[in-house]
Motif scaffolding. Sequence first.
Motif, PDB file in Angstrom:
ATOM      1  N   ASP A 189       0.912  -1.090  -0.001  1.00  0.00           N
ATOM      2  CA  ASP A 189      -0.071  -0.078  -0.044  1.00  0.00           C
ATOM      3  C   ASP A 189       0.859   1.497  -0.040  1.00  0.00           C
ATOM      4  O   ASP A 189       2.191   1.090   0.431  1.00  0.00           O
ATOM      5  CB  ASP A 189      -1.035  -0.053   1.234  1.00  0.00           C
ATOM      6  CG  ASP A 189      -1.926  -1.201   1.223  1.00  0.00           C
ATOM      7  OD1 ASP A 189      -2.088  -1.678   0.148  1.00  0.00           O
ATOM      8  OD2 ASP A 189      -2.238  -1.539   2.318  1.00  0.00           O
ATOM      9  N   PHE A 191       1.059   5.912   0.414  1.00  0.00           N
ATOM     10  CA  PHE A 191       0.285   6.856   1.287  1.00  0.00           C
ATOM     11  C   PHE A 191       0.955   8.119   0.895  1.00  0.00           C
ATOM     12  O   PHE A 191       2.258   8.248   0.759  1.00  0.00           O
ATOM     13  CB  PHE A 191       0.246   6.702   2.665  1.00  0.00           C
ATOM     14  CG  PHE A 191       1.661   6.566   3.537  1.00  0.00           C
ATOM     15  CD1 PHE A 191       2.428   7.746   3.864  1.00  0.00           C
ATOM     16  CD2 PHE A 191       2.070   5.305   3.875  1.00  0.00           C
ATOM     17  CE1 PHE A 191       3.593   7.416   4.559  1.00  0.00           C
ATOM     18  CE2 PHE A 191       3.212   5.078   4.641  1.00  0.00           C
ATOM     19  CZ  PHE A 191       4.000   6.138   4.821  1.00  0.00           C
ATOM     20  N   LYS A 274      -3.401  -0.103   8.684  1.00  0.00           N
ATOM     21  CA  LYS A 274      -4.007   1.177   7.901  1.00  0.00           C
ATOM     22  C   LYS A 274      -4.677   1.750   9.091  1.00  0.00           C
ATOM     23  O   LYS A 274      -4.510   3.177   9.191  1.00  0.00           O
ATOM     24  CB  LYS A 274      -4.867   0.622   7.017  1.00  0.00           C
ATOM     25  CG  LYS A 274      -5.586   1.656   6.457  1.00  0.00           C
ATOM     26  CD  LYS A 274      -6.458   1.174   5.254  1.00  0.00           C
ATOM     27  CE  LYS A 274      -7.052   2.117   4.644  1.00  0.00           C
ATOM     28  NZ  LYS A 274      -7.832   1.472   3.352  1.00  0.00           N
ATOM     29  N   ILE A 294      -4.484  12.953   4.322  1.00  0.00           N
ATOM     30  CA  ILE A 294      -4.047  11.769   4.046  1.00  0.00           C
ATOM     31  C   ILE A 294      -4.612  11.128   2.551  1.00  0.00           C
ATOM     32  O   ILE A 294      -5.694  11.269   2.462  1.00  0.00           O
ATOM     33  CB  ILE A 294      -4.444  10.843   5.298  1.00  0.00           C
ATOM     34  CG1 ILE A 294      -3.649  11.435   6.446  1.00  0.00           C
ATOM     35  CG2 ILE A 294      -3.686   9.565   4.876  1.00  0.00           C
ATOM     36  CD1 ILE A 294      -4.438  10.748   7.852  1.00  0.00           C
ATOM     37  N   TYR A 296      -4.360   7.612   0.901  1.00  0.00           N
ATOM     38  CA  TYR A 296      -4.010   6.291   1.385  1.00  0.00           C
ATOM     39  C   TYR A 296      -4.387   5.468   0.047  1.00  0.00           C
ATOM     40  O   TYR A 296      -5.632   5.245  -0.363  1.00  0.00           O
ATOM     41  CB  TYR A 296      -4.757   5.542   2.511  1.00  0.00           C
ATOM     42  CG  TYR A 296      -4.023   4.337   3.046  1.00  0.00           C
ATOM     43  CD1 TYR A 296      -2.951   4.588   3.930  1.00  0.00           C
ATOM     44  CD2 TYR A 296      -4.215   3.055   2.379  1.00  0.00           C
ATOM     45  CE1 TYR A 296      -2.245   3.323   4.520  1.00  0.00           C
ATOM     46  CE2 TYR A 296      -3.471   2.125   2.888  1.00  0.00           C
ATOM     47  CZ  TYR A 296      -2.688   2.086   4.092  1.00  0.00           C
ATOM     48  OH  TYR A 296      -2.030   0.951   4.484  1.00  0.00           O
TER      49      TYR A 296
END
Length: 398
Positions: A189, A191, A274, A294, A296
């Motif tokens: 992932d 961010f 997360k 943010i 993500y």
Amino acid sequence: MASIRESLLHHIQDDVIQMRRHLHQNPELSNQEAETSRFIQEKLKTYGVTFQAGFAKYGVLGIIEGKHPGKTVALRADMDALPIQELNNHDFTSKHAGIMHACGHDAHTAMLLGAGYVLQQMRESLHGTVLLVFQPAEEDSPVGGSKVMLDDGVFHEYTPDIIYGQHVWPDLPVGQIGIRDKEMMGASDRFKIILTGKGGHASMPHQTNDVMVAAGHLITSLQTIVSRSLDPLEASVVTIGTIEGGEAPNIIPNQVTLQGSIRSYAPHIRKRLKERFFTITNQVAETFEAKADITYLDGYPATINTPKWARLARTSAARVQGETPEVNPSLAGEDFSRFLEKYPGAFIWLGTQIENADEQAPLHDAHFQLDERALPLGTSMFVQVALDTLNALAKGDS
């Protein structure tokens, strides 16, 4: 049949090396693989392999139907290159400035084309169908190309019972093939955090809420997710890769941007990572009277092999080159994971380490090279695992 297979593999091995070099000289970025796709289609035509094209724009599906009825096995290779300026000096370096096959996808495509040639010549003895999946945009995380191919109906007419992928692996010497029963590669992932506050003169910090200080605390605090919020026996990583902010040494900026990556294997660990990421980021921002925006991006899921078919692939590898070594999983991401979410199968690492291991550059490096002696082995591995799987399925294994 084994002697025929070996003769065919020997016949095609020089072509596989030449195809890999051609692709290496002519790399294309994710979602731009027009010439690569055209090259693949022309080769399949030459080999007499039926194909369909246009999945995820440039993806190609080769179809080899055996003379005898049976199940269906898919073999996948990715096609795209990376935005890297090659720094090697061999005779077939990239002709395209700022673009390089630094992850071995040129080799993957060439080996699958070679395997397609062999299997097409063996179709009279095949019990079932082999699909050759040439996938674009593997490097285009978090979107990728596999899901788009699936959404475009790559398997609507021909649906695989089992699917395999293969990746060159510079940590393993030539002749070694790595396969795990379960986790092979991690979920990845990404961010982006924008911290916004009130800037000012460096001599008067009391008139600001210093987002540089907030960023420093945030970088440290995010590391407590792995060290204090998760089971230490579960692998995971939180990495800040870039930090941008400020214009002058005597000015406290009003904005700092941080970008990074989060890696894990288990879904529950990914979920917890997360949750804690958002909580910590927002609370640190609040502590310093800053605002955190943010972004993500949920990227590729973890690449988890199906134990049964991983074990079969190890048997195939032993027939190709001997026993497979024990390998640890990698937290690097891989778009093949989305195929494994839909269909059972396995992801395989092919040892490609150059002779002087001390000079081996890693994947995604401008100096990355591979030992081309591995290419005939990878081609043979594709063929062997397809044949062994079709035979297992013909006997009723599923």
